[in-house]
Design a protein around this motif. Sequence first.
Motif, PDB file in Angstrom:
ATOM      1  N   SER A   1       0.796  -1.302  -0.102  1.00 26.26           N
ATOM      2  CA  SER A   1       0.048  -0.067   0.047  1.00 26.26           C
ATOM      3  C   SER A   1       0.857   1.429   0.019  1.00 26.26           C
ATOM      4  O   SER A   1       1.948   1.275   0.372  1.00 26.26           O
ATOM      5  CB  SER A   1      -0.851   0.082   1.226  1.00 26.26           C
ATOM      6  OG  SER A   1      -0.030   0.442   2.559  1.00 26.26           O
TER       7      SER A   1
ATOM      8  N   ARG B   1       0.392   3.722   2.001  1.00 21.41           N
ATOM      9  CA  ARG B   1       0.882   4.041   3.585  1.00 21.41           C
ATOM     10  C   ARG B   1       2.203   3.201   4.000  1.00 21.41           C
ATOM     11  O   ARG B   1       3.029   3.743   4.491  1.00 21.41           O
ATOM     12  CB  ARG B   1      -0.308   3.583   4.429  1.00 21.41           C
ATOM     13  CG  ARG B   1      -1.345   4.922   4.247  1.00 21.41           C
ATOM     14  CD  ARG B   1      -2.379   4.583   5.391  1.00 21.41           C
ATOM     15  NE  ARG B   1      -3.004   2.990   5.327  1.00 21.41           N
ATOM     16  CZ  ARG B   1      -4.137   2.863   5.128  1.00 21.41           C
ATOM     17  NH1 ARG B   1      -5.005   3.998   5.431  1.00 21.41           N
ATOM     18  NH2 ARG B   1      -4.465   1.729   5.025  1.00 21.41           N
TER      19      ARG B   1
ATOM     20  N   LYS C   1       5.199   4.284   2.189  1.00 18.28           N
ATOM     21  CA  LYS C   1       5.736   5.869   2.765  1.00 18.28           C
ATOM     22  C   LYS C   1       6.672   5.412   4.094  1.00 18.28           C
ATOM     23  O   LYS C   1       7.579   6.132   4.467  1.00 18.28           O
ATOM     24  CB  LYS C   1       4.539   6.692   3.325  1.00 18.28           C
ATOM     25  CG  LYS C   1       4.838   7.961   4.211  1.00 18.28           C
ATOM     26  CD  LYS C   1       3.496   8.992   4.099  1.00 18.28           C
ATOM     27  CE  LYS C   1       4.128  10.175   4.874  1.00 18.28           C
ATOM     28  NZ  LYS C   1       2.891  10.990   5.084  1.00 18.28           N
ATOM     29  N   ARG C   2       6.036   4.645   4.782  1.00 19.72           N
ATOM     30  CA  ARG C   2       6.591   4.276   6.170  1.00 19.72           C
ATOM     31  C   ARG C   2       7.844   3.682   6.066  1.00 19.72           C
ATOM     32  O   ARG C   2       8.730   3.716   6.796  1.00 19.72           O
ATOM     33  CB  ARG C   2       5.822   3.429   7.400  1.00 19.72           C
ATOM     34  CG  ARG C   2       6.388   3.153   8.320  1.00 19.72           C
ATOM     35  CD  ARG C   2       6.416   4.245   9.391  1.00 19.72           C
ATOM     36  NE  ARG C   2       7.166   4.087  10.524  1.00 19.72           N
ATOM     37  CZ  ARG C   2       7.992   4.772  11.378  1.00 19.72           C
ATOM     38  NH1 ARG C   2       8.479   5.657  10.614  1.00 19.72           N
ATOM     39  NH2 ARG C   2       8.453   4.206  12.375  1.00 19.72           N
TER      40      ARG C   2
ATOM     41  N   ASP D   1       0.138  -3.284   4.643  1.00 21.07           N
ATOM     42  CA  ASP D   1      -0.196  -1.847   4.861  1.00 21.07           C
ATOM     43  C   ASP D   1       0.295  -1.560   6.129  1.00 21.07           C
ATOM     44  O   ASP D   1       0.807  -2.216   6.776  1.00 21.07           O
ATOM     45  CB  ASP D   1      -1.748  -1.765   5.101  1.00 21.07           C
ATOM     46  CG  ASP D   1      -2.425  -0.510   5.034  1.00 21.07           C
ATOM     47  OD1 ASP D   1      -1.867   0.295   4.418  1.00 21.07           O
ATOM     48  OD2 ASP D   1      -3.744  -0.423   5.234  1.00 21.07           O
ATOM     49  N   PHE D   2       0.111  -0.154   6.579  1.00 19.15           N
ATOM     50  CA  PHE D   2       0.775   0.602   7.600  1.00 19.15           C
ATOM     51  C   PHE D   2      -0.503   1.233   8.356  1.00 19.15           C
ATOM     52  O   PHE D   2      -1.087   1.890   7.755  1.00 19.15           O
ATOM     53  CB  PHE D   2       1.838   1.375   7.334  1.00 19.15           C
ATOM     54  CG  PHE D   2       2.596   1.895   8.637  1.00 19.15           C
ATOM     55  CD1 PHE D   2       3.273   1.078   9.360  1.00 19.15           C
ATOM     56  CD2 PHE D   2       2.092   3.207   9.070  1.00 19.15           C
ATOM     57  CE1 PHE D   2       3.928   1.789  10.613  1.00 19.15           C
ATOM     58  CE2 PHE D   2       2.788   3.752  10.240  1.00 19.15           C
ATOM     59  CZ  PHE D   2       3.544   2.975  11.054  1.00 19.15           C
ATOM     60  N   VAL D   3      -0.790   0.847   9.709  1.00 19.94           N
ATOM     61  CA  VAL D   3      -1.773   1.383  10.247  1.00 19.94           C
ATOM     62  C   VAL D   3      -1.251   2.253  11.517  1.00 19.94           C
ATOM     63  O   VAL D   3      -0.214   1.882  12.098  1.00 19.94           O
ATOM     64  CB  VAL D   3      -2.817   0.288  10.530  1.00 19.94           C
ATOM     65  CG1 VAL D   3      -3.406  -0.394   9.493  1.00 19.94           C
ATOM     66  CG2 VAL D   3      -2.080  -0.608  11.593  1.00 19.94           C
ATOM     67  N   ASN D   4      -2.076   3.435  11.614  1.00 18.86           N
ATOM     68  CA  ASN D   4      -1.767   4.345  12.832  1.00 18.86           C
ATOM     69  C   ASN D   4      -2.919   4.374  13.504  1.00 18.86           C
ATOM     70  O   ASN D   4      -3.926   5.159  12.910  1.00 18.86           O
ATOM     71  CB  ASN D   4      -1.122   5.366  12.328  1.00 18.86           C
ATOM     72  CG  ASN D   4      -0.785   6.395  13.542  1.00 18.86           C
ATOM     73  OD1 ASN D   4      -0.663   5.885  14.693  1.00 18.86           O
ATOM     74  ND2 ASN D   4      -0.189   7.656  13.169  1.00 18.86           N
TER      75      ASN D   4
ATOM     76  N   GLN E   1       1.119   2.001  16.242  1.00 16.00           N
ATOM     77  CA  GLN E   1       1.467   1.929  14.670  1.00 16.00           C
ATOM     78  C   GLN E   1       2.028   0.470  14.360  1.00 16.00           C
ATOM     79  O   GLN E   1       2.869   0.169  15.165  1.00 16.00           O
ATOM     80  CB  GLN E   1       2.396   2.835  14.239  1.00 16.00           C
ATOM     81  CG  GLN E   1       2.088   4.278  14.744  1.00 16.00           C
ATOM     82  CD  GLN E   1       3.481   5.389  14.251  1.00 16.00           C
ATOM     83  OE1 GLN E   1       4.588   4.915  13.896  1.00 16.00           O
ATOM     84  NE2 GLN E   1       3.010   6.679  14.375  1.00 16.00           N
TER      85      GLN E   1
END
Length: 108
Positions: free
Chosen positions: A7, A9, A12-13, A79-82, A87
């Motif tokens: 993803s 996100r 980006k991370r 994915d990366f979730v915050n 996180q």
Amino acid sequence: MADIILSARAAKRINEIMGSEPPGSSLRISVNGGGCSGFSYAFDITHAREEDDVVIERDGATVLVDPVSLEYMGGSTIDFVNDLIGQSFKIENPQATASCGCGTSFAI
């Protein structure tokens, strides 16, 4: 075998993390036996690619997956979730029949 999707996100991370690593560093995701549900994901920073690694790239971020782990991760989205509990990278794996609250353990 279905592709693994990274993803925006997550890309980006990964780029933020790799900004403090030596040039050419990548995130390696692998599947190991064990964990609460039978298998677990491992996330490591690596400075070397293996000849048979599957390379997933998006927006300048690179993820490496070995062929054995790919068997268990095909069709997944990274994915990366915050959220309120923190996180983390999250893998949505369509092959998983069960998962654990830790977010890194699954069963097939």
